[in-house]
Design an enzyme around this catalytic site. Sequence first.
Site, mmCIF file in Angstrom:
data_model
loop_
_atom_site.group_PDB
_atom_site.id
_atom_site.type_symbol
_atom_site.label_atom_id
_atom_site.label_comp_id
_atom_site.label_asym_id
_atom_site.label_seq_id
_atom_site.Cartn_x
_atom_site.Cartn_y
_atom_site.Cartn_z
ATOM 1 N N GLY A 14 -71.833 -53.414 -55.275
ATOM 2 C CA GLY A 14 -70.508 -53.879 -54.948
ATOM 3 C C GLY A 14 -69.602 -53.045 -55.538
ATOM 4 N N ARG A 75 -75.246 -51.521 -50.527
ATOM 5 C CA ARG A 75 -76.572 -52.258 -50.864
ATOM 6 C C ARG A 75 -77.555 -51.741 -49.909
ATOM 7 N NH1 ARG A 75 -74.195 -55.575 -54.643
ATOM 8 N NH2 ARG A 75 -72.351 -56.808 -53.938
ATOM 9 N N ASP A 106 -76.439 -54.078 -62.511
ATOM 10 C CA ASP A 106 -77.814 -54.645 -62.570
ATOM 11 C C ASP A 106 -78.856 -54.059 -61.672
ATOM 12 O OD1 ASP A 106 -76.651 -56.485 -61.159
ATOM 13 O OD2 ASP A 106 -78.456 -57.788 -61.779
ATOM 14 N N THR A 129 -69.422 -53.408 -63.006
ATOM 15 C CA THR A 129 -69.509 -54.619 -62.122
ATOM 16 C C THR A 129 -68.533 -55.718 -62.508
ATOM 17 O OG1 THR A 129 -71.065 -56.628 -61.834
ATOM 18 C CG2 THR A 129 -71.572 -55.416 -63.803
ATOM 19 N N ASP A 131 -68.945 -58.650 -62.348
ATOM 20 C CA ASP A 131 -69.716 -59.719 -62.968
ATOM 21 C C ASP A 131 -70.081 -59.594 -64.342
ATOM 22 O OD1 ASP A 131 -69.719 -60.337 -60.223
ATOM 23 O OD2 ASP A 131 -71.923 -60.241 -60.076
ATOM 24 N N ASP A 133 -72.389 -58.652 -65.803
ATOM 25 C CA ASP A 133 -73.856 -59.144 -66.002
ATOM 26 C C ASP A 133 -74.872 -58.062 -66.357
ATOM 27 O OD1 ASP A 133 -73.717 -58.044 -63.362
ATOM 28 O OD2 ASP A 133 -74.864 -59.737 -62.904
ATOM 29 N N ARG A 175 -71.702 -64.062 -59.109
ATOM 30 C CA ARG A 175 -73.039 -63.964 -58.538
ATOM 31 C C ARG A 175 -73.912 -65.493 -59.172
ATOM 32 N NH1 ARG A 175 -75.914 -60.549 -55.378
ATOM 33 N NH2 ARG A 175 -74.716 -58.969 -55.938
HETATM 34 N N1 LIG Z 1 -85.795 -53.670 -57.824
HETATM 35 C C1 LIG Z 1 -85.351 -52.608 -57.289
HETATM 36 N N2 LIG Z 1 -86.045 -51.440 -56.960
HETATM 37 C C2 LIG Z 1 -85.279 -50.444 -56.357
HETATM 38 N N3 LIG Z 1 -84.179 -50.600 -55.896
HETATM 39 C C3 LIG Z 1 -83.292 -51.662 -56.459
HETATM 40 C C4 LIG Z 1 -84.070 -52.831 -56.960
HETATM 41 N N4 LIG Z 1 -82.912 -53.869 -57.166
HETATM 42 C C5 LIG Z 1 -81.957 -53.134 -56.495
HETATM 43 N N5 LIG Z 1 -82.092 -52.000 -56.032
HETATM 44 C C6 LIG Z 1 -81.196 -51.102 -55.257
HETATM 45 O O1 LIG Z 1 -79.920 -51.034 -56.063
HETATM 46 C C7 LIG Z 1 -78.837 -51.485 -54.867
HETATM 47 C C8 LIG Z 1 -77.597 -52.052 -55.618
HETATM 48 O O2 LIG Z 1 -78.064 -53.454 -56.138
HETATM 49 P P1 LIG Z 1 -77.163 -54.655 -56.276
HETATM 50 O O3 LIG Z 1 -77.875 -55.634 -56.846
HETATM 51 O O4 LIG Z 1 -76.806 -54.758 -54.527
HETATM 52 O O5 LIG Z 1 -75.656 -54.370 -56.793
HETATM 53 P P2 LIG Z 1 -75.252 -53.796 -58.396
HETATM 54 O O6 LIG Z 1 -75.888 -52.617 -58.847
HETATM 55 O O7 LIG Z 1 -73.984 -53.824 -58.512
HETATM 56 O O8 LIG Z 1 -75.890 -55.232 -59.032
HETATM 57 C C9 LIG Z 1 -79.555 -52.486 -54.110
HETATM 58 O O9 LIG Z 1 -78.851 -52.405 -52.705
HETATM 59 C C10 LIG Z 1 -80.964 -51.612 -53.841
HETATM 60 O O10 LIG Z 1 -80.837 -50.356 -52.854
HETATM 61 O O1 LIG Z 2 -70.475 -57.882 -51.318
HETATM 62 P P1 LIG Z 2 -71.642 -58.790 -51.355
HETATM 63 O O2 LIG Z 2 -72.900 -58.261 -50.760
HETATM 64 O O3 LIG Z 2 -71.054 -59.801 -50.555
HETATM 65 O O4 LIG Z 2 -71.922 -59.554 -52.676
HETATM 66 C C1 LIG Z 2 -70.829 -60.393 -53.498
HETATM 67 C C2 LIG Z 2 -71.443 -60.398 -54.911
HETATM 68 O O5 LIG Z 2 -71.052 -59.087 -55.057
HETATM 69 C C3 LIG Z 2 -70.322 -59.177 -56.443
HETATM 70 O O6 LIG Z 2 -68.925 -59.245 -56.174
HETATM 71 C C4 LIG Z 2 -70.264 -58.155 -57.213
HETATM 72 O O7 LIG Z 2 -71.720 -58.061 -57.756
HETATM 73 P P2 LIG Z 2 -72.375 -56.808 -58.162
HETATM 74 O O8 LIG Z 2 -71.365 -56.126 -58.897
HETATM 75 O O9 LIG Z 2 -73.784 -56.901 -58.622
HETATM 76 O O10 LIG Z 2 -72.311 -55.810 -56.858
HETATM 77 C C5 LIG Z 2 -70.472 -60.715 -56.973
HETATM 78 O O11 LIG Z 2 -69.516 -61.397 -57.721
HETATM 79 C C6 LIG Z 2 -70.886 -61.375 -55.734
HETATM 80 O O12 LIG Z 2 -71.727 -62.322 -55.935
HETATM 81 MG MG LIG Z 3 -75.164 -56.981 -59.871
#
Ligand SMILES: Nc1ncnc2c1ncn2[C@@H]1O[C@H](COP(=O)(O)OP(=O)(O)O)[C@@H](O)[C@H]1O
Ligand SMILES: O=P(O)(O)OC[C@H]1O[C@](O)(COP(=O)(O)O)[C@@H](O)[C@@H]1O
Ligand SMILES: [Mg+2]
Length: 326
Positions: A14, A75, A106, A129, A131, A133, A175
Amino acid sequence: MVPINKIALLTSGGDAPGLNACIRAVVRASIFHNIKVVGIRRGYEGLIDGDFFEMDSATVSNIIQRGGTIQKSSRSPRFKTSDGRESAYQQLKKEGIDAVVLIGGDGSFAGSKAFTSTYNIPWIGIPKTIDNDLTGTDSAIGFDTATNTAMEAIDKIRDTAESHNRIFFVEVMGRDAGFIAYETGINVGAEAICIPETENDVQHLFTVLEKGWGRKKSSLIVVVGEGNEAGGAFKISNDVKEKFPQYDVTVCILGYIQRGGSPSCSDRVLASKLGVAAIHALLNGEKNIMVGEIKGDIVYTPLEIVTKRYLEIDLARIELINILST
Ligand SMILES: Nc1ncnc2c1ncn2[C@@H]1O[C@H](COP(=O)(O)OP(=O)(O)O)[C@@H](O)[C@H]1O
Ligand SMILES: O=P(O)(O)OC[C@H]1O[C@](O)(COP(=O)(O)O)[C@@H](O)[C@@H]1O
Ligand SMILES: [Mg+2]
């Protein structure tokens, strides 16, 4: 140590205010140290597809104050597969990349871990992020701006809540972690907060309402973190309406406004420091780490142990909320 001549830079997950400030810092620090920068568009999706472009000092002019990410983000379900990561590796090899700098959250770092456990390309993470987190840093890029945005929005909601003697349930992002909800609850003077990390906050809310808040105050703000275990703002407000039909109850979901906008001073400074720190880490021979800031110091945490974190609920935190909402 293999000399670092060319790095790839991407933003993933995000978006968050401060990403552009961080991109600028990484690019400028690289140029300062005679390192070439290749930008990757659309996060892991663009990495898999080889959606690359050259970055120079002019590419990052006049972006420190802009929200979003000039590189775009995504994502990427494909990066979760070994085929996707293999394609990413082939793209990096074809482009002659010596190291990757990733600005992510994360999930992105879980992806980094999966990649670096198989492929030998040095990888440096920078935490972003809204969040907040993530372990390994006190604050991630974007969190400060998001809480300021939530604060400004709820200050406005308070005006109308006060005029109409209403109870407002305001849902903020996060989240399944309550950092935004907790900080915002304090900075707007909320009468109650409901966060995913605690189990009895709805019960506590009922106690506040049973005490008859209306006799003391003309409005009441409850900040609800999305992912709250007892449901979101609509669910909790319905429970309250059922139990207290005499009250005028309204819901507002703040949503994506928390992700946009010009970054705050703190986020610009943090993003700039961490961007430069990422390049210094590479030059110091570091690999597969995340740079963070803890108590004012730059800290390196191995990607291996960077993980999701939740708000720690200790007695001091609970007491603070109880005192402030007395
Ligand atoms: N366990 C995993 N193994 C490989 N790639 C991952 C895994 N978890 C997340 N990713 C990759 O990282 C991208 C971003 O993770 P996401 O949770 O959407 O956002 P953020 O990094 O902001 O927390 C995912 O869309 C995916 O491509
Ligand atoms: O952009 P999306 O896929 O609707 O996701 C919404 C989520 O992304 C966030 O805005 C940010 O989360 P990340 O930093 O993990 O990407 C969360 O607070 C929310 O739950
Ligand atoms: Mg995240």
